[in-house]
Motif scaffolding. Sequence first.
Motif, PDB file in Angstrom:
ATOM      1  N   ASP A 106      47.732  43.854  32.074  1.00 13.15           N
ATOM      2  CA  ASP A 106      49.108  44.365  32.040  1.00 13.15           C
ATOM      3  C   ASP A 106      50.158  43.286  32.270  1.00 13.15           C
ATOM      4  OD1 ASP A 106      48.732  43.794  34.693  1.00 13.15           O
ATOM      5  OD2 ASP A 106      49.138  45.826  35.431  1.00 13.15           O
ATOM      6  N   GLY A 107      49.717  42.019  32.351  1.00 17.33           N
ATOM      7  CA  GLY A 107      50.652  40.924  32.556  1.00 17.33           C
ATOM      8  C   GLY A 107      51.038  40.680  33.997  1.00 17.33           C
ATOM      9  N   SER A 108      50.495  41.442  34.927  1.00 15.38           N
ATOM     10  CA  SER A 108      50.807  41.233  36.346  1.00 15.38           C
ATOM     11  C   SER A 108      50.153  39.942  36.838  1.00 15.38           C
ATOM     12  CB  SER A 108      50.318  42.422  37.163  1.00 15.38           C
ATOM     13  OG  SER A 108      48.919  42.588  37.012  1.00 15.38           O
ATOM     14  N   PRO A 109      50.655  39.384  37.963  1.00  9.55           N
ATOM     15  CA  PRO A 109      50.111  38.116  38.461  1.00  9.55           C
ATOM     16  C   PRO A 109      48.639  38.234  38.853  1.00  9.55           C
ATOM     17  CG  PRO A 109      52.244  38.565  39.456  1.00  9.55           C
ATOM     18  CD  PRO A 109      51.841  39.809  38.734  1.00  9.55           C
ATOM     19  N   LEU A 110      47.865  37.234  38.481  1.00  4.95           N
ATOM     20  CA  LEU A 110      46.457  37.199  38.850  1.00  4.95           C
ATOM     21  C   LEU A 110      46.296  36.933  40.351  1.00  4.95           C
ATOM     22  CD1 LEU A 110      44.706  35.081  36.055  1.00  4.95           C
ATOM     23  CD2 LEU A 110      43.936  37.312  36.845  1.00  4.95           C
ATOM     24  N   PRO A 111      45.334  37.599  40.998  1.00  3.65           N
ATOM     25  CA  PRO A 111      45.021  37.269  42.396  1.00  3.65           C
ATOM     26  C   PRO A 111      44.046  36.098  42.461  1.00  3.65           C
ATOM     27  CG  PRO A 111      43.746  39.172  41.701  1.00  3.65           C
ATOM     28  CD  PRO A 111      44.595  38.780  40.520  1.00  3.65           C
ATOM     29  N   PHE A 112      44.553  34.894  42.287  1.00  2.00           N
ATOM     30  CA  PHE A 112      43.685  33.721  42.176  1.00  2.00           C
ATOM     31  C   PHE A 112      42.790  33.552  43.403  1.00  2.00           C
ATOM     32  CE2 PHE A 112      47.002  32.700  39.137  1.00  2.00           C
ATOM     33  CZ  PHE A 112      46.294  32.135  38.094  1.00  2.00           C
ATOM     34  N   GLU A 113      43.272  33.996  44.572  1.00  2.00           N
ATOM     35  CA  GLU A 113      42.500  33.817  45.799  1.00  2.00           C
ATOM     36  C   GLU A 113      41.172  34.587  45.768  1.00  2.00           C
ATOM     37  OE1 GLU A 113      45.098  37.419  46.323  1.00  2.00           O
ATOM     38  OE2 GLU A 113      45.338  35.387  45.495  1.00  2.00           O
ATOM     39  N   LEU A 114      41.071  35.590  44.896  1.00  2.00           N
ATOM     40  CA  LEU A 114      39.830  36.356  44.792  1.00  2.00           C
ATOM     41  C   LEU A 114      38.790  35.665  43.909  1.00  2.00           C
ATOM     42  CD1 LEU A 114      41.203  40.005  44.322  1.00  2.00           C
ATOM     43  CD2 LEU A 114      40.481  38.857  46.439  1.00  2.00           C
ATOM     44  N   TYR A 115      39.226  34.626  43.192  1.00  2.14           N
ATOM     45  CA  TYR A 115      38.350  33.971  42.230  1.00  2.14           C
ATOM     46  C   TYR A 115      38.407  32.456  42.393  1.00  2.14           C
ATOM     47  CZ  TYR A 115      38.785  38.624  40.230  1.00  2.14           C
ATOM     48  OH  TYR A 115      38.797  39.982  40.064  1.00  2.14           O
ATOM     49  N   PRO A 116      37.950  31.926  43.544  1.00  2.00           N
ATOM     50  CA  PRO A 116      37.985  30.477  43.751  1.00  2.00           C
ATOM     51  C   PRO A 116      37.086  29.747  42.751  1.00  2.00           C
ATOM     52  CG  PRO A 116      36.721  31.556  45.482  1.00  2.00           C
ATOM     53  CD  PRO A 116      37.380  32.644  44.695  1.00  2.00           C
ATOM     54  N   LEU A 117      37.357  28.454  42.581  1.00  2.00           N
ATOM     55  CA  LEU A 117      36.529  27.640  41.700  1.00  2.00           C
ATOM     56  C   LEU A 117      35.069  27.743  42.124  1.00  2.00           C
ATOM     57  CD1 LEU A 117      38.675  24.403  41.225  1.00  2.00           C
ATOM     58  CD2 LEU A 117      38.698  26.522  39.917  1.00  2.00           C
ATOM     59  N   GLY A 118      34.186  27.865  41.138  1.00  2.00           N
ATOM     60  CA  GLY A 118      32.762  28.007  41.411  1.00  2.00           C
ATOM     61  C   GLY A 118      32.289  29.447  41.488  1.00  2.00           C
ATOM     62  N   THR A 119      33.221  30.394  41.479  1.00  2.00           N
ATOM     63  CA  THR A 119      32.842  31.807  41.520  1.00  2.00           C
ATOM     64  C   THR A 119      32.094  32.194  40.245  1.00  2.00           C
ATOM     65  OG1 THR A 119      34.773  32.364  42.859  1.00  2.00           O
ATOM     66  CG2 THR A 119      33.719  34.176  41.667  1.00  2.00           C
ATOM     67  N   GLN A 120      31.017  32.926  40.401  1.00  2.00           N
ATOM     68  CA  GLN A 120      30.296  33.443  39.236  1.00  2.00           C
ATOM     69  C   GLN A 120      30.814  34.838  38.880  1.00  2.00           C
ATOM     70  OE1 GLN A 120      26.097  33.176  40.347  1.00  2.00           O
ATOM     71  NE2 GLN A 120      25.871  31.400  39.013  1.00  2.00           N
ATOM     72  N   LEU A 121      31.014  35.049  37.590  1.00  2.00           N
ATOM     73  CA  LEU A 121      31.460  36.333  37.063  1.00  2.00           C
ATOM     74  C   LEU A 121      30.533  36.741  35.927  1.00  2.00           C
ATOM     75  CD1 LEU A 121      35.284  35.533  36.883  1.00  2.00           C
ATOM     76  CD2 LEU A 121      34.134  36.885  38.648  1.00  2.00           C
ATOM     77  N   ARG A 122      30.583  38.011  35.569  1.00  2.00           N
ATOM     78  CA  ARG A 122      29.824  38.499  34.426  1.00  2.00           C
ATOM     79  C   ARG A 122      30.776  39.103  33.402  1.00  2.00           C
ATOM     80  NH1 ARG A 122      25.385  42.149  37.363  1.00  2.00           N
ATOM     81  NH2 ARG A 122      25.013  42.861  35.228  1.00  2.00           N
ATOM     82  N   ILE A 123      30.525  38.804  32.133  1.00  2.00           N
ATOM     83  CA  ILE A 123      31.369  39.297  31.044  1.00  2.00           C
ATOM     84  C   ILE A 123      30.600  40.365  30.279  1.00  2.00           C
ATOM     85  CG2 ILE A 123      32.793  38.674  29.070  1.00  2.00           C
ATOM     86  CD1 ILE A 123      33.534  37.224  31.699  1.00  2.00           C
TER      87      ILE A 123
END
Length: 375
Positions: A325-342
Motif C-alpha cells: 500500500d506504499g506505507s513505510p517498511l518496518p526495516f527493523e523487523l528485517y535486519p540484514l541476514g534475515t531469511q524469508l520465504r517467497i
Amino acid sequence: MLEDLQTPCLLLDESAVRQNIKGMADRFKQIGVPLRPHLKTAKSIDVARILEEHGADRWTVSTLKEAEYFSSHGLKDILYAVSVSPQKMERVMKLNRSGAQMSICLDSTEMANDLSTMTLDGPPPRVYLEVDVDGHRTGVKAGQQRAIDVARILANASNLEFAGVMAHGGGVSYSADSKQELEAAAEQERTHTLAVKGAILEAGLPCPHVSIGSTPTALFGTSFDGVSDVRAGVYVFQDVFQSNLGMCAMEDVAATVLTTVISHAPHLNRIVVDAGGLALSKDRSCATQSNDCGFGFVSDADGHMDPLIYVGGVSQEHGYITTRDGSPLPFELYPLGTQLRILPNHTCMTCAAYDGYHVINGEHEGAWWPRCNGW
C-alpha cells in the motif's frame, strides 16, 4: 537447518504436498474417474511416489526428458501432452521398446499423415487428437471437419493406435473469478471434448478414450460423465495464482523460495533479497487478479506470511520487497541476514530454476529430492 542453506534455494513442505495430493485423490476416488497426474510441476520421483501411494497408476508429462526419467523409475503409462513432431518419434519409440506405454498427441492432418507413413520400430504409440475447448492453446475445435479427417488418418494407420480425444481447460478456467464461472469452464471443457468424440463416432470411427483436465476444472467440475481420466498437476504444490482462484489456502502452497535479506534501501522504501527474476521467475500471472502478489508474497522462515509486503520488482539476482500500500517498511523487523520465504505466482515456472527440493515439515525433513529439468 534452514540457516545452513545457501540462498536462494527451493523448499518443499512435505506435509502440504501430502495434503494436496490426498485431497485430489480422495475427490476422484469418490467420483470414480481415474486421475492421470501431470508431473510437469514436481518433476520428482519422490513426489510421484506419494501420488502412487494414493492410487495413481498413469501419468502426464510435458517433456520427453520427463518421460525418460519417470519411465526409468518404473512409471510406464505416460501421456506426453505436448503436440509431437517427427524428430521426437525415435525417443518415443525407444521408450516403448524399453517397456513404456507412451501416448502422444497432435491436432493436424499434416502431422497425422507424417506419423502414419513413418517406419516406427517398436510397439505402436497411442495417439490422441487434441481438442481446443477454450481458445487457449493447441487443438481442433468442435464442429471442424479437421477433427474427423485427423481421426480417420489415425484410426487407419497400421503403425499407430488411435487413443481418442484429449483437452486442457486452461484458458477460461484460469481467468474465472467465481465458483459459477469455474464450474461453467469445467463443463465447457467436458462437453466440447465429448462433442468431438461424438462427431468421430458418427463418422463411423472409433474413439476409445476422453482425457481432460486442469487443476481448476478438476476441482470445480460438477460432472465427469463420459471422461476416461483427468489430468491435473499444479494442485500438488499450489501457488498464489491458484489460491486467488479459490483452489487452496495460502498455507497449502508447498513450494517456496528461501532467500536472504542482503540490503536495505530506505530512500526507495525497499528491502533487497538475493532471489531475483531467475530465482522467482518473471511470471506475473497474478497481475490479472485483484490480489496481486507482484513477484511473490513473503513469509518469515517459519512460514508466517506478512500480508503487508510483497516482492514488488526484480532484476536478475535481486528481489525488491516493499509494502503493498506504499506505507513505510518496518526495516527493523528485517535486519540484514534475515531469511524469508517467497510464495510464487506460478509454482511450475519458479521450480524450474532449481535442481531439487530441500524438504521441510514431514517424515523426510532435511532430505534432498532431485528434479528432472530440461527437455
